[in-house]
Write an enzyme that holds these catalytic residues in place. Structure first.
Site, PDB file in Angstrom:
ATOM      1  N   TYR A 183      16.972  -2.045  -3.506  1.00 40.16           N
ATOM      2  CA  TYR A 183      17.954  -1.214  -2.814  1.00 40.16           C
ATOM      3  C   TYR A 183      17.363  -0.631  -1.541  1.00 40.16           C
ATOM      4  O   TYR A 183      16.155  -0.685  -1.311  1.00 40.16           O
ATOM      5  CB  TYR A 183      18.450  -0.095  -3.735  1.00 40.16           C
ATOM      6  N   ARG A 215      12.942  -4.002   5.551  1.00 39.27           N
ATOM      7  CA  ARG A 215      12.291  -3.691   4.265  1.00 39.27           C
ATOM      8  C   ARG A 215      13.097  -4.281   3.105  1.00 39.27           C
ATOM      9  O   ARG A 215      12.523  -4.769   2.126  1.00 39.27           O
ATOM     10  CB  ARG A 215      12.118  -2.185   4.103  1.00 39.27           C
ATOM     11  N   ARG A 218      21.914 -13.329 -20.576  1.00 32.83           N
ATOM     12  CA  ARG A 218      20.650 -12.592 -20.639  1.00 32.83           C
ATOM     13  C   ARG A 218      19.490 -13.489 -21.082  1.00 32.83           C
ATOM     14  O   ARG A 218      19.519 -14.069 -22.175  1.00 32.83           O
ATOM     15  CB  ARG A 218      20.781 -11.394 -21.593  1.00 32.83           C
ATOM     16  N   HIS A 271      15.089 -13.470 -19.886  1.00 31.88           N
ATOM     17  CA  HIS A 271      14.192 -12.780 -18.959  1.00 31.88           C
ATOM     18  C   HIS A 271      13.870 -13.596 -17.712  1.00 31.88           C
ATOM     19  O   HIS A 271      13.877 -13.069 -16.607  1.00 31.88           O
ATOM     20  CB  HIS A 271      12.885 -12.397 -19.664  1.00 31.88           C
ATOM     21  N   LYS A 308      11.044  -1.898  -3.053  1.00 36.50           N
ATOM     22  CA  LYS A 308      12.020  -0.829  -3.337  1.00 36.50           C
ATOM     23  C   LYS A 308      12.976  -1.310  -4.422  1.00 36.50           C
ATOM     24  O   LYS A 308      14.121  -1.674  -4.171  1.00 36.50           O
ATOM     25  CB  LYS A 308      12.750  -0.431  -2.048  1.00 36.50           C
ATOM     26  N   GLU A 338       2.619   9.638  -3.952  1.00 32.50           N
ATOM     27  CA  GLU A 338       3.829   9.969  -3.180  1.00 32.50           C
ATOM     28  C   GLU A 338       4.776  10.733  -4.082  1.00 32.50           C
ATOM     29  O   GLU A 338       4.456  11.002  -5.254  1.00 32.50           O
ATOM     30  CB  GLU A 338       4.494   8.703  -2.647  1.00 32.50           C
ATOM     31  N   LEU A 384       5.425   3.500  -1.423  1.00 31.04           N
ATOM     32  CA  LEU A 384       6.418   2.763  -0.643  1.00 31.04           C
ATOM     33  C   LEU A 384       6.151   3.028   0.838  1.00 31.04           C
ATOM     34  O   LEU A 384       5.869   4.167   1.229  1.00 31.04           O
ATOM     35  CB  LEU A 384       7.826   3.258  -1.012  1.00 31.04           C
TER      36      LEU A 384
HETATM   37  N1  PDD Z   1      13.847   7.054  -1.528  1.00 28.97           N
HETATM   38  N2  PDD Z   1       8.823   6.831  -1.734  1.00 28.97           N
HETATM   39  C1  PDD Z   1       9.747   6.592  -2.673  1.00 28.97           C
HETATM   40  C2  PDD Z   1       9.295   6.350  -4.082  1.00 28.97           C
HETATM   41  C3  PDD Z   1      11.101   6.552  -2.328  1.00 28.97           C
HETATM   42  O1  PDD Z   1      12.017   6.274  -3.279  1.00 28.97           O
HETATM   43  C4  PDD Z   1      11.489   6.800  -0.980  1.00 28.97           C
HETATM   44  C5  PDD Z   1      12.929   6.763  -0.553  1.00 28.97           C
HETATM   45  C6  PDD Z   1      10.495   7.077  -0.037  1.00 28.97           C
HETATM   46  C7  PDD Z   1      10.815   7.332   1.416  1.00 28.97           C
HETATM   47  O2  PDD Z   1      11.246   6.152   2.062  1.00 28.97           O
HETATM   48  P1  PDD Z   1      12.235   6.231   3.313  1.00 28.97           P
HETATM   49  O3  PDD Z   1      11.598   7.141   4.304  1.00 28.97           O
HETATM   50  O4  PDD Z   1      12.309   4.840   3.786  1.00 28.97           O
HETATM   51  O5  PDD Z   1      13.549   6.770   2.811  1.00 28.97           O
HETATM   52  C8  PDD Z   1       9.172   7.069  -0.452  1.00 28.97           C
HETATM   53  C9  PDD Z   1      15.262   6.973  -1.286  1.00 28.97           C
HETATM   54  C10 PDD Z   1      15.727   7.897  -0.208  1.00 28.97           C
HETATM   55  C11 PDD Z   1      15.998   7.112  -2.603  1.00 28.97           C
HETATM   56  O6  PDD Z   1      15.535   6.515  -3.556  1.00 28.97           O
HETATM   57  O7  PDD Z   1      17.036   7.769  -2.664  1.00 28.97           O
END
Ligand code: PDD
Length: 287
Positions: free
Chosen positions: A33, A52, A100, A102, A149, A182, A207
């Site tokens: 996402y 990304r 389903r 895997h 992501k 993070e 990330l």
């Molecule tokens: N999250 N680290 C993680 C684990 C994240 O899920 C996100 C973003 C970031 C920051 O990335 P960016 O600056 O590209 O938004 C760092 C989004 C906003 C979410 O899951 O809602």
């Protein structure tokens, strides 16, 4: 007004919008996402978010669901149909629908796409920035590929809930050596006594945030020094400032980590200034 979602080629009111029960996103979290800020009706840094997204897809061998121009149109159209002037657009792509099993499905299974948009009250964001975020620390229990992501967010859900239960806004993950990686949905930063911005290298363990990248651009423009290195929880507690970055929060000062106030317990001046300048540095789409 009913919210409208884009689901596999159709715009539907949320109450009628649905995905198949054998969507691999639903069964295996087999999908990725992006969250993109909408500001004054424009998508913020869409090219970087789309780059990304493509990288996440390719790391998982999921096909791109449609040409870049078409997806860009869908994002804008979803924001427009929901009358989102300031808010967020969410796009999710999963490996698609298959019985389903895997392993990847054989044959030509089409990726499944959902796009939603929601307004955000800018004043609430600004009020939060004036108060600052409280952060709690939690062990980092995620898989190794957090550079992707992925919609597989259970550890993030648990961490955010742990923060909420303690009256905090965000959880910072801490690795086995005591270093902050993070936040559960943000990148983590501190400012040292010399005014240097410190954030973990995106080579591994976090990330590669788009908002983080914009702060790099801002720092370069304004002569701030950034040091990409890991920092411990203790160092963060003694830092002059701390803040988090994400599309959903932009630059958000952190005023407390666990029970320790950061600096004088109020939002720091560098974080506040970065927040104010943030949108002077971003790429705004043309919608
Ligand atoms: N999250 N680290 C993680 C684990 C994240 O899920 C996100 C973003 C970031 C920051 O990335 P960016 O600056 O590209 O938004 C760092 C989004 C906003 C979410 O899951 O809602």
């Amino acid at each position: 007004m009913s919210r409208i979602a884009y689901v596999n080629g159709r715009y539907r009111p949320h109450r009628d919008a649905a995905v198949h029960i054998e969507d691999r996103g639903y069964q295996f979290a087999d999908g990725v996402y992006e969250v993109c800020e909408v500001r004054d009706g424009h998508l913020v840094d869409e090219p970087r978010h789309m780059a990304r997204l493509n990288r996440s897809l390719s790391e998982l061998d999921i096909r791109s669901p449609m040409p870049a121009g078409a997806l860009s149109f869908v994002l804008r159209e979803t924001a427009r149909r929901n009358r989102v002037h300031d808010g967020l657009v969410y796009v999710q792509v999963t490996r698609g629908v298959a019985p389903r099993d895997h392993a990847f499905p054989g044959g030509e299974v089409a990726p499944a796409v959902v796009v939603t948009a929601k307004p955000i009250n800018r004043q609430i964001g600004e009020a939060n920035a004036e108060t600052g975020f409280k952060v709690v620390t939690v062990p980092d229990n995620r898989w190794d590929r957090v550079d992707i992501k992925s919609v597989s967010l259970l550890p993030n859900v648990m961490a955010k809930q742990a923060a909420k239960l303690k009256g905090a806004n965000e959880a910072w993950y801490v690795d086995a050596d005591g270093f902050v990686t993070e936040g559960s949905s943000t990148n983590a930063w501190i400012v040292d006594g010399e005014g240097r911005l410190i954030t973990r290298s995106a080579e591994h363990g976090i990330l590669r945030g788009i908002t983080r990248a914009v702060v790099f651009d801002l720092a370069r423009r304004d002569g701030l020094e950034i040091v990409e290195r890991a920092f411990t929880v203790d160092e963060a507690k003694q830092a002059r400032e701390a803040f988090v970055t994400a599309a959903s929060t932009v630059v958000m000062p952190v005023v407390q980590i666990d029970e320790t106030p950061i600096g004088n317990g109020a939002p720091g001046s560098i974080a506040t200034e970065l927040r104010e300048k943030f949108h002077t540095m971003v790429h705004l789409g043309t919608n």
